[in-house]
Design an enzyme around this catalytic site. Structure first.
Site, short mmCIF file in Angstrom:
data_model
loop_
_atom_site.label_atom_id
_atom_site.label_comp_id
_atom_site.label_asym_id
_atom_site.label_seq_id
_atom_site.Cartn_x
_atom_site.Cartn_y
_atom_site.Cartn_z
N ALA A 1 0.84 -1.21 0.00
CA ALA A 1 0.00 0.00 0.00
C ALA A 1 0.86 1.25 0.00
CB ALA A 1 -0.93 -0.01 1.21
N GLU A 2 1.93 1.25 0.81
CA GLU A 2 2.88 2.35 0.79
C GLU A 2 4.30 1.84 0.96
OE1 GLU A 2 -0.50 4.82 0.81
OE2 GLU A 2 -0.08 3.30 2.31
N THR A 3 5.21 2.51 0.28
CA THR A 3 6.64 2.38 0.54
C THR A 3 7.15 3.72 1.01
OG1 THR A 3 6.97 0.63 -1.11
CG2 THR A 3 8.90 1.89 -0.44
N HIS B 1 0.63 4.71 8.66
CA HIS B 1 1.25 3.43 9.01
C HIS B 1 2.70 3.35 8.51
CE1 HIS B 1 0.38 2.01 4.87
NE2 HIS B 1 1.19 1.00 5.13
#
Length: 260
Positions: free
Chosen positions: A45-47, A73
């Protein structure tokens, strides 16, 4: 170039819960195209990309498709990695981001993040919103994300979503569906199909809107929240007017290197 890379389960007490974030420790800046390609290859979802800046750190967040202006997060995961592998003596971890200076304070196994508050304003409920969720919408409120209030926790848990319709709702980065909780103060789910995130497991940034919304509704400043995704996650929340505090735990899943 070898980049130290970690995968962290954020807002989790043990592995395979909470929200996965990739964390890349950079030694030198990389161009935006390379950062985006790494995030797409990681397919989380995110890096997060961390670059030391004196005693502070520059921090950027990328989904597989776009760079975003705030991610809870992945910020928690980044603070966790700095605390465990970079400088365990830091009492306050400071990040320079698109959303200003963000501070994270390690408190035992909790990491408390100080974020800007994004209180929503009331919006009109439309038939498209209800068709996309497959249930009645009691209220709509707009900030960066569109917050949709539904009847109860069971409704949030059992949504019959039409993701194609959800992606057609205009003028919102993402959709938050929320209700008062049965055993916690409030529950939510978060969807951002146009950013490459059909459903995010646990979303810190959405709580910058949820916290002021529920603080006013419930008449309290300290709350416990639960995100009702398949993985699930819990958040300790505090409303501080123009700021919100969001705290959670994190667990390391993977440590390695990316070769670019």
């Amino acid at each position: 170039m070898n980049i130290k890379y970690f995968v962290v389960d954020a807002f989790a007490d043990r592995l395979f819960q909470g929200n996965q974030a990739g964390v890349c420790l950079l030694e030198t800046p990389l161009d935006d195209d390379t950062l985006q390609k790494i995030a797409a290859e990681n397919n989380l979802a995110e890096t997060a990309f961390i670059l030391p800046n004196g005693t502070d750190f520059d921090l950027r967040w990328f989904t597989p498709k776009v760079e975003i202006d705030l991610c809870g997060h992945a910020t928690l995961a980044s603070a966790f990695i700095i605390s465990k592998f970079v400088n365990p003596d830091l009492e306050t971890i400071r990040f320079t981001t698109q959303s200003g200076i963000l501070c994270v304070i390690p408190k035992g196994d909790l990491f408390e993040m100080d974020f800007p508050s994004r209180a929503p304003v009331e919006a009109k409920v439309t038939p498209l919103m209800e068709q996309a969720l497959g249930c009645p919408v009691l209220e709509a409120h707009q900030a960066r994300d569109l917050l949709l209030l539904v009847k109860d926790e069971e409704t949030v848990q059992n949504l019959q979503l039409n993701m194609e319709l959800l992606a057609r709702i205009p003028d919102c980065f993402a959709v938050i569906v929320t209700a008062q909780g049965n055993e916690v103060d409030f529950v939510s789910r978060f969807f951002a199909p146009n950013a490459g995130i059909p459903e995010d497991p646990v979303t810190g940034s959405s709580h910058t809107t949820l916290i002021p919304f529920w603080a006013e509704r419930l008449g309290k400043t300290q709350m416990v929240a639960r995100q009702l995704s398949e993985r699930g996650g819990s958040l300790q929340c505090e409303y501080c007017d123009e700021r919100v505090k969001i705290a959670g735990r994190a667990v390391l899943y993977l440590a390695g290197e990316i070769k670019v």
